[in-house]
Write a protein that holds these residues in place. Structure first.
Motif, PDB file in Angstrom:
ATOM      1  N   LEU A 151       0.854  -1.184   0.000  1.00  0.00           N
ATOM      2  CA  LEU A 151       0.000   0.000   0.000  1.00  0.00           C
ATOM      3  C   LEU A 151       0.889   1.233   0.000  1.00  0.00           C
ATOM      4  O   LEU A 151       1.760   1.382   0.857  1.00  0.00           O
ATOM      5  CB  LEU A 151      -0.909   0.021   1.232  1.00  0.00           C
ATOM      6  N   ASP A 152       0.679   2.092  -0.960  1.00  0.00           N
ATOM      7  CA  ASP A 152       1.534   3.275  -1.125  1.00  0.00           C
ATOM      8  C   ASP A 152       0.816   4.506  -0.564  1.00  0.00           C
ATOM      9  O   ASP A 152      -0.232   4.929  -1.083  1.00  0.00           O
ATOM     10  CB  ASP A 152       1.846   3.482  -2.609  1.00  0.00           C
ATOM     11  N   PHE A 153       1.356   5.079   0.503  1.00  0.00           N
ATOM     12  CA  PHE A 153       0.812   6.288   1.119  1.00  0.00           C
ATOM     13  C   PHE A 153       1.893   6.891   1.999  1.00  0.00           C
ATOM     14  O   PHE A 153       2.953   6.295   2.195  1.00  0.00           O
ATOM     15  CB  PHE A 153      -0.451   5.985   1.942  1.00  0.00           C
ATOM     16  N   ASP A 154       1.633   8.060   2.529  1.00  0.00           N
ATOM     17  CA  ASP A 154       2.599   8.755   3.375  1.00  0.00           C
ATOM     18  C   ASP A 154       2.648   8.071   4.741  1.00  0.00           C
ATOM     19  O   ASP A 154       1.806   8.330   5.606  1.00  0.00           O
ATOM     20  CB  ASP A 154       2.187  10.219   3.511  1.00  0.00           C
ATOM     21  N   ARG A 155       3.625   7.197   4.930  1.00  0.00           N
ATOM     22  CA  ARG A 155       3.719   6.426   6.185  1.00  0.00           C
ATOM     23  C   ARG A 155       3.957   7.342   7.385  1.00  0.00           C
ATOM     24  O   ARG A 155       3.411   7.114   8.460  1.00  0.00           O
ATOM     25  CB  ARG A 155       4.850   5.402   6.084  1.00  0.00           C
ATOM     26  N   GLY A 156       4.766   8.373   7.201  1.00  0.00           N
ATOM     27  CA  GLY A 156       5.051   9.254   8.316  1.00  0.00           C
ATOM     28  C   GLY A 156       3.802   9.925   8.855  1.00  0.00           C
ATOM     29  O   GLY A 156       3.620  10.062  10.069  1.00  0.00           O
ATOM     30  N   LYS A 209       9.323   7.001  16.332  1.00  0.00           N
ATOM     31  CA  LYS A 209       8.824   7.207  14.971  1.00  0.00           C
ATOM     32  C   LYS A 209       9.967   7.121  13.963  1.00  0.00           C
ATOM     33  O   LYS A 209       9.823   6.472  12.908  1.00  0.00           O
ATOM     34  CB  LYS A 209       8.123   8.564  14.877  1.00  0.00           C
ATOM     35  N   GLU A 210      11.079   7.749  14.258  1.00  0.00           N
ATOM     36  CA  GLU A 210      12.223   7.725  13.332  1.00  0.00           C
ATOM     37  C   GLU A 210      12.723   6.298  13.120  1.00  0.00           C
ATOM     38  O   GLU A 210      13.040   5.903  11.992  1.00  0.00           O
ATOM     39  CB  GLU A 210      13.346   8.607  13.872  1.00  0.00           C
ATOM     40  N   GLU A 211      12.788   5.519  14.205  1.00  0.00           N
ATOM     41  CA  GLU A 211      13.255   4.134  14.094  1.00  0.00           C
ATOM     42  C   GLU A 211      12.259   3.295  13.303  1.00  0.00           C
ATOM     43  O   GLU A 211      12.647   2.442  12.497  1.00  0.00           O
ATOM     44  CB  GLU A 211      13.466   3.541  15.488  1.00  0.00           C
ATOM     45  N   ALA A 212      10.968   3.531  13.527  1.00  0.00           N
ATOM     46  CA  ALA A 212       9.944   2.785  12.798  1.00  0.00           C
ATOM     47  C   ALA A 212      10.011   3.098  11.305  1.00  0.00           C
ATOM     48  O   ALA A 212       9.878   2.197  10.462  1.00  0.00           O
ATOM     49  CB  ALA A 212       8.568   3.114  13.353  1.00  0.00           C
ATOM     50  N   LEU A 213      10.235   4.359  10.959  1.00  0.00           N
ATOM     51  CA  LEU A 213      10.372   4.728   9.548  1.00  0.00           C
ATOM     52  C   LEU A 213      11.608   4.088   8.932  1.00  0.00           C
ATOM     53  O   LEU A 213      11.593   3.644   7.781  1.00  0.00           O
ATOM     54  CB  LEU A 213      10.435   6.247   9.409  1.00  0.00           C
ATOM     55  N   ARG A 214      12.695   4.025   9.697  1.00  0.00           N
ATOM     56  CA  ARG A 214      13.908   3.392   9.199  1.00  0.00           C
ATOM     57  C   ARG A 214      13.665   1.909   8.925  1.00  0.00           C
ATOM     58  O   ARG A 214      14.062   1.389   7.871  1.00  0.00           O
ATOM     59  CB  ARG A 214      15.036   3.546  10.223  1.00  0.00           C
ATOM     60  N   ARG A 215      12.986   1.226   9.857  1.00  0.00           N
ATOM     61  CA  ARG A 215      12.685  -0.195   9.676  1.00  0.00           C
ATOM     62  C   ARG A 215      11.776  -0.409   8.473  1.00  0.00           C
ATOM     63  O   ARG A 215      11.977  -1.341   7.678  1.00  0.00           O
ATOM     64  CB  ARG A 215      12.009  -0.753  10.924  1.00  0.00           C
ATOM     65  N   ALA A 216      10.773   0.468   8.342  1.00  0.00           N
ATOM     66  CA  ALA A 216       9.839   0.333   7.232  1.00  0.00           C
ATOM     67  C   ALA A 216      10.552   0.492   5.891  1.00  0.00           C
ATOM     68  O   ALA A 216      10.317  -0.278   4.954  1.00  0.00           O
ATOM     69  CB  ALA A 216       8.712   1.356   7.372  1.00  0.00           C
ATOM     70  N   ALA A 217      11.414   1.480   5.794  1.00  0.00           N
ATOM     71  CA  ALA A 217      12.144   1.699   4.545  1.00  0.00           C
ATOM     72  C   ALA A 217      13.057   0.516   4.241  1.00  0.00           C
ATOM     73  O   ALA A 217      13.149   0.067   3.086  1.00  0.00           O
ATOM     74  CB  ALA A 217      12.948   2.990   4.635  1.00  0.00           C
ATOM     75  N   ALA A 218      13.701  -0.020   5.273  1.00  0.00           N
ATOM     76  CA  ALA A 218      14.599  -1.153   5.080  1.00  0.00           C
ATOM     77  C   ALA A 218      13.849  -2.406   4.633  1.00  0.00           C
ATOM     78  O   ALA A 218      14.396  -3.247   3.915  1.00  0.00           O
ATOM     79  CB  ALA A 218      15.357  -1.444   6.380  1.00  0.00           C
ATOM     80  N   CYS A 219      12.594  -2.529   5.044  1.00  0.00           N
ATOM     81  CA  CYS A 219      11.783  -3.701   4.695  1.00  0.00           C
ATOM     82  C   CYS A 219      10.978  -3.496   3.415  1.00  0.00           C
ATOM     83  O   CYS A 219      10.202  -4.383   3.028  1.00  0.00           O
ATOM     84  CB  CYS A 219      10.834  -4.044   5.841  1.00  0.00           C
ATOM     85  N   GLY A 220      11.147  -2.349   2.749  1.00  0.00           N
ATOM     86  CA  GLY A 220      10.490  -2.133   1.471  1.00  0.00           C
ATOM     87  C   GLY A 220       9.062  -1.634   1.539  1.00  0.00           C
ATOM     88  O   GLY A 220       8.314  -1.771   0.565  1.00  0.00           O
ATOM     89  N   TYR A 221       8.668  -1.038   2.649  1.00  0.00           N
ATOM     90  CA  TYR A 221       7.328  -0.487   2.762  1.00  0.00           C
ATOM     91  C   TYR A 221       7.215   0.765   1.895  1.00  0.00           C
ATOM     92  O   TYR A 221       7.987   1.705   2.065  1.00  0.00           O
ATOM     93  CB  TYR A 221       6.989  -0.153   4.212  1.00  0.00           C
ATOM     94  N   LEU A 222       6.254   0.792   0.987  1.00  0.00           N
ATOM     95  CA  LEU A 222       6.073   1.953   0.133  1.00  0.00           C
ATOM     96  C   LEU A 222       5.642   3.154   0.950  1.00  0.00           C
ATOM     97  O   LEU A 222       4.856   3.031   1.883  1.00  0.00           O
ATOM     98  CB  LEU A 222       5.025   1.650  -0.939  1.00  0.00           C
ATOM     99  N   GLY A 223       6.162   4.326   0.614  1.00  0.00           N
ATOM    100  CA  GLY A 223       5.789   5.565   1.287  1.00  0.00           C
ATOM    101  C   GLY A 223       6.586   5.867   2.534  1.00  0.00           C
ATOM    102  O   GLY A 223       6.366   6.901   3.154  1.00  0.00           O
ATOM    103  N   ALA A 224       7.505   4.974   2.920  1.00  0.00           N
ATOM    104  CA  ALA A 224       8.264   5.198   4.151  1.00  0.00           C
ATOM    105  C   ALA A 224       9.323   6.284   4.006  1.00  0.00           C
ATOM    106  O   ALA A 224       9.762   6.850   4.984  1.00  0.00           O
ATOM    107  CB  ALA A 224       8.920   3.888   4.612  1.00  0.00           C
ATOM    108  N   GLY A 225       9.699   6.575   2.760  1.00  0.00           N
ATOM    109  CA  GLY A 225      10.754   7.556   2.542  1.00  0.00           C
ATOM    110  C   GLY A 225      10.260   8.958   2.298  1.00  0.00           C
ATOM    111  O   GLY A 225      11.051   9.846   1.969  1.00  0.00           O
ATOM    112  N   ARG A 226       8.953   9.184   2.446  1.00  0.00           N
ATOM    113  CA  ARG A 226       8.426  10.525   2.156  1.00  0.00           C
ATOM    114  C   ARG A 226       8.704  11.489   3.294  1.00  0.00           C
ATOM    115  O   ARG A 226       8.803  11.097   4.438  1.00  0.00           O
ATOM    116  CB  ARG A 226       6.914  10.437   1.907  1.00  0.00           C
TER     117      ARG A 226
END
Length: 226
Positions: A151-156, A209-226
């Motif tokens: 699912l692609d959306f603004d994870r932050g 929150k910062e750590e969760a975003l880092r984990r999400a980006a590392a695991c390929g979650y769409l929208g984690a890098g926004r």
């Protein structure tokens, strides 16, 4: 005959539900495992019959009442979760208050929504696009930040939020579909345990929150890098 773990679990659930049906037919009141199995199996069989999620949940909510179970069981079995295979794929069904048996059996002090009742107004609105080839459903109280990685959306923006829909319901995202959803902050102690394992602790802890975003980006979650 070789069975997958999922197929074995389904047969075990069916066997437990059949035992519950047999005991109920003999006039016995059901205990917690029996009642839970019968409610969950009702959802699975409704799905097999071609029912939609909402219809399957409604069937399960009416299969038993307070008089069908032992004293105290209705206080324990307040919500049943089961994954069933529907025509549009596997969906998590959440059967809330399955043993209330109508308005006359509600506990004293229970709150009932009146006419025109609406869920809390969304604090955040996001457009969510399902990039997967299969439908994806997200239930009401799932930490939306940790929803399906395709699912692609603004994870932050979704961190610490859940869907602004009634408890026990869900939102379905079809393949390639874009849907605007409303989110509200998770309440209570604001602790996210389980889900996809991206937080597993207090949502508002320093750096969480910062750590969760880092984990999400590392695991390929769409929208984690926004």
């Amino acid at each position: 005959m070789r069975l997958t773990p999922t197929e074995r679990d389904r047969l075990l659930l069916f066997s437990a539900a059949e035992l519950a049906r047999a005991r109920r037919a003999r006039g016995l009141r059901l205990n917690v495992p029996e009642a839970t199995a019968l409610i969950a199996d009702t959802v699975c069989e409704a799905a097999r019959d071609g029912a939609r999620l909402a219809e399957a949940v409604e069937r399960a909510r009416t299969v038993l009442g307070p008089d069908d179970v032992l004293p105290g069981v209705a206080d324990v079995v307040t919500e049943v979760h089961v994954e069933a295979v529907f025509d549009d794929g596997s969906r998590l069904a959440v059967v809330s208050r399955p043993l209330e048996g109508g308005l006359g059996d509600l506990a004293p002090g229970a709150l009932l929504p009146g006419p025109g009742h609406a869920e809390a107004e969304a604090a955040v609105r996001l457009t969510v696009t399902n990039t997967a080839d299969v439908p994806v459903s997200v239930t009401s109280h799932f930490h939306f930040f940790e929803a399906n990685p395709r699912l692609d959306f603004d994870r932050g923006a979704a961190y610490g939020m859940r869907l602004a829909v009634p408890a026990g319901s869900s939102v379905r995202f079809g393949p390639g579909e874009s849907v605007e959803v409303g989110l509200v902050p998770i309440g209570g102690r604001r602790t996210a345990i389980g889900f996809a394992g991206l937080v597993d602790g207090p949502l508002d802890a320093p750096g969480a929150k910062e750590e969760a975003l880092r984990r999400a980006a590392a695991c390929g979650y769409l929208g984690a890098g926004r």
